[in-house]
Design a protein around this motif. Structure first.
Motif, mmCIF file in Angstrom:
data_model
loop_
_atom_site.group_PDB
_atom_site.id
_atom_site.type_symbol
_atom_site.label_atom_id
_atom_site.label_comp_id
_atom_site.label_asym_id
_atom_site.label_seq_id
_atom_site.Cartn_x
_atom_site.Cartn_y
_atom_site.Cartn_z
ATOM 1 N N ASP A 104 0.869 -1.182 0.000
ATOM 2 C CA ASP A 104 0.000 0.000 0.000
ATOM 3 C C ASP A 104 0.906 1.233 0.000
ATOM 4 O O ASP A 104 1.949 1.231 0.635
ATOM 5 C CB ASP A 104 -0.862 0.030 1.275
ATOM 6 C CG ASP A 104 -1.732 -1.213 1.386
ATOM 7 O OD1 ASP A 104 -1.820 -1.953 0.396
ATOM 8 O OD2 ASP A 104 -2.306 -1.429 2.456
ATOM 9 N N THR A 105 0.501 2.257 -0.721
ATOM 10 C CA THR A 105 1.370 3.430 -0.829
ATOM 11 C C THR A 105 0.655 4.706 -0.436
ATOM 12 O O THR A 105 -0.540 4.845 -0.639
ATOM 13 C CB THR A 105 1.842 3.624 -2.283
ATOM 14 O OG1 THR A 105 1.730 2.406 -2.956
ATOM 15 C CG2 THR A 105 3.261 4.111 -2.339
ATOM 16 N N ASN A 132 -1.072 5.489 -9.187
ATOM 17 C CA ASN A 132 0.233 5.727 -8.579
ATOM 18 C C ASN A 132 0.229 5.696 -7.050
ATOM 19 O O ASN A 132 1.259 5.926 -6.428
ATOM 20 C CB ASN A 132 0.792 7.078 -9.044
ATOM 21 C CG ASN A 132 0.949 7.115 -10.547
ATOM 22 O OD1 ASN A 132 1.318 6.114 -11.159
ATOM 23 N ND2 ASN A 132 0.645 8.242 -11.156
ATOM 24 N N CYS A 133 -0.937 5.457 -6.465
ATOM 25 C CA CYS A 133 -0.980 5.446 -5.003
ATOM 26 C C CYS A 133 -2.194 4.681 -4.496
ATOM 27 O O CYS A 133 -3.053 4.298 -5.270
ATOM 28 C CB CYS A 133 -1.012 6.879 -4.465
ATOM 29 S SG CYS A 133 -2.607 7.711 -4.667
ATOM 30 N N GLY A 134 -2.236 4.504 -3.178
ATOM 31 C CA GLY A 134 -3.411 3.882 -2.574
ATOM 32 C C GLY A 134 -3.159 2.464 -2.099
ATOM 33 O O GLY A 134 -2.028 1.997 -2.064
ATOM 34 N N PRO A 135 -4.234 1.786 -1.729
ATOM 35 C CA PRO A 135 -4.074 0.437 -1.184
ATOM 36 C C PRO A 135 -3.785 -0.582 -2.281
ATOM 37 O O PRO A 135 -4.222 -0.419 -3.417
ATOM 38 C CB PRO A 135 -5.443 0.165 -0.555
ATOM 39 C CG PRO A 135 -6.400 0.971 -1.363
ATOM 40 C CD PRO A 135 -5.639 2.209 -1.785
ATOM 41 N N ARG A 136 -3.016 -1.590 -1.960
ATOM 42 C CA ARG A 136 -2.745 -2.687 -2.884
ATOM 43 C C ARG A 136 -2.800 -4.007 -2.135
ATOM 44 O O ARG A 136 -3.761 -4.722 -2.192
ATOM 45 C CB ARG A 136 -1.334 -2.561 -3.502
ATOM 46 C CG ARG A 136 -1.122 -1.388 -4.404
ATOM 47 C CD ARG A 136 -1.867 -1.525 -5.721
ATOM 48 N NE ARG A 136 -1.593 -0.402 -6.590
ATOM 49 C CZ ARG A 136 -2.185 0.777 -6.497
ATOM 50 N NH1 ARG A 136 -3.102 0.997 -5.582
ATOM 51 N NH2 ARG A 136 -1.861 1.764 -7.319
ATOM 52 N N TYR A 137 -1.713 -4.242 -1.403
ATOM 53 C CA TYR A 137 -1.534 -5.550 -0.768
ATOM 54 C C TYR A 137 -2.704 -5.932 0.137
ATOM 55 O O TYR A 137 -3.184 -7.060 0.086
ATOM 56 C CB TYR A 137 -0.219 -5.552 0.024
ATOM 57 C CG TYR A 137 0.170 -6.914 0.498
ATOM 58 C CD1 TYR A 137 0.780 -7.818 -0.374
ATOM 59 C CD2 TYR A 137 -0.105 -7.320 1.801
ATOM 60 C CE1 TYR A 137 1.113 -9.089 0.049
ATOM 61 C CE2 TYR A 137 0.235 -8.589 2.225
ATOM 62 C CZ TYR A 137 0.841 -9.468 1.347
ATOM 63 O OH TYR A 137 1.159 -10.721 1.762
ATOM 64 N N PHE A 274 11.926 5.158 4.655
ATOM 65 C CA PHE A 274 10.648 5.854 4.632
ATOM 66 C C PHE A 274 10.276 6.337 3.236
ATOM 67 O O PHE A 274 9.185 6.827 3.036
ATOM 68 C CB PHE A 274 10.683 7.078 5.556
ATOM 69 C CG PHE A 274 10.620 6.743 7.011
ATOM 70 C CD1 PHE A 274 9.802 5.730 7.464
ATOM 71 C CD2 PHE A 274 11.373 7.448 7.929
ATOM 72 C CE1 PHE A 274 9.736 5.421 8.803
ATOM 73 C CE2 PHE A 274 11.304 7.150 9.284
ATOM 74 C CZ PHE A 274 10.490 6.132 9.723
ATOM 75 N N ALA A 275 11.208 6.182 2.278
ATOM 76 C CA ALA A 275 10.982 6.706 0.929
ATOM 77 C C ALA A 275 10.425 8.116 1.026
ATOM 78 O O ALA A 275 9.284 8.364 0.677
ATOM 79 C CB ALA A 275 10.047 5.799 0.147
ATOM 80 N N PRO A 276 11.235 9.033 1.521
ATOM 81 C CA PRO A 276 10.709 10.340 1.888
ATOM 82 C C PRO A 276 9.970 11.042 0.762
ATOM 83 O O PRO A 276 10.359 11.003 -0.374
ATOM 84 C CB PRO A 276 11.964 11.129 2.265
ATOM 85 C CG PRO A 276 13.097 10.384 1.685
ATOM 86 C CD PRO A 276 12.678 8.956 1.650
#
Ligand SMILES: [Zn+2]
Ligand SMILES: [Zn+2]
Length: 287
Positions: A104-105, A132-137, A274-276
């Motif tokens: 999730d991103t 490009n973003c949001g829930p996945r897993y 944290f992939a800032p």
């Protein structure tokens, strides 16, 4: 003379906008064929001039979508099949399931822009997301990653969402958790007994409760998240007492790395992990 290439791609290539990316790349290089999700990743067939095919292969890893991570790419040269168009095929199913799924991103800058734009139809919609973003897993029940195999399957998209979902040039093309105020999941505030309190703005109401020292259980994608205002000692104590968690650290959430740095030291490695992002939502930190 036209040549045909079959390309097998493995890695995080599903649910990250990979098929529309391939679609656009193929169009740019005048290639015909198809792209499909497979249980192992993505399969592409492209047909066109040698030069266009080479360009396509060169640009594929270079311009892949931000959340994609290619771990393996294999090509096969085949006799031309005289494809007339380039299409995105529905997913092929199989026994073996080894495709990698993106975690999730955090909400991306484009979505945040829409979220706070009063003229946008998703203004303040809490479940806003895109390719490009949001829930996945957390929403995936099975692969290949398709809406009907996610927990979003029960939400039928409205006309507007459906148009976005089917438009290869849209940022929400095949964004499986796509939804809006009209058709997507909703948020409500329930009392301690589980009864719907019927408040008009549940998020502001929950924020108010938090600021007054209450413990709020946020039902999220992966379960319940017990939240208190970390700056209120008596609220943290109450949560510890209820959880019977006297000493173990609790996770502290911050809206950005900059905010975390106001009260904690962030090492280089942690910063990387944290992939800032300036817009990060939900950074976790154990204190
Ligand atoms: Zn987004
Ligand atoms: Zn909708």
């Amino acid at each position: 003379m036209a040549q045909r290439l079959r390309v097998h791609i493995e890695g995080i290539v599903q649910g990250v906008g990979f098929r529309p990316f391939i679609y656009q790349l193929a169009h740019r290089h005048r290639l015909h064929g198809y792209v499909a999700n497979t249980p192992k990743g993505v399969e592409v067939e492209v047909e066109g001039s040698r030069q266009d095919l080479c360009q396509f292969l060169e640009e594929l890893p270079e311009f892949a979508p931000p959340l994609a991570n290619i771990t393996r790419l294999e090509t096969e040269v085949l006799p031309a099949a005289a494809y007339r168009i380039f299409e995105i095929k529905s997913s092929a199913e199989g026994e073996e399931r080894s495709a990698l799924i993106s975690p999730d991103t955090e909400t991306c800058a484009d979505c945040l822009g829409e979220l706070f734009d009063p003229k946008n139809r998703r203004y303040l919609y809490p479940f806003i997301n895109c390719t490009n973003c949001g829930p996945r897993y957390t929403i995936i029940k099975d692969i290949p990653y398709d809406r009907r195999k996610t927990t979003m399957a029960t939400f039928t998209m409205c006309g507007d969402c459906s148009r976005e979902y089917h438009d290869p040039l849209n940022r929400r093309f095949h964004a499986q958790p796509n939804g809006c105020w009209v058709c997507g999941p909703r948020v409500w505030l329930a009392g301690a007994g589980g009864q719907d309190l019927g408040v008009a703005d549940p998020i502001s109401a929950a924020a108010l409760y938090l600021s007054e020292g209450a413990v709020v259980a946020v039902k999220g994608l992966g379960g319940f998240h017990l939240a208190v205002d970390a700056t209120r000692n008596e609220a943290v104590k109450r949560l510890r007492w209820r959880k019977r968690r006297e000493e173990k650290p609790l996770a502290v959430m911050s809206a950005s790395l900059a905010q975390i740095e106001r009260y904690a030291l962030v090492g280089e490695e942690e910063r990387f992990e944290f992939a800032p992002s300036e817009y990060g939502i939900g950074f976790g930190l154990h204190l």
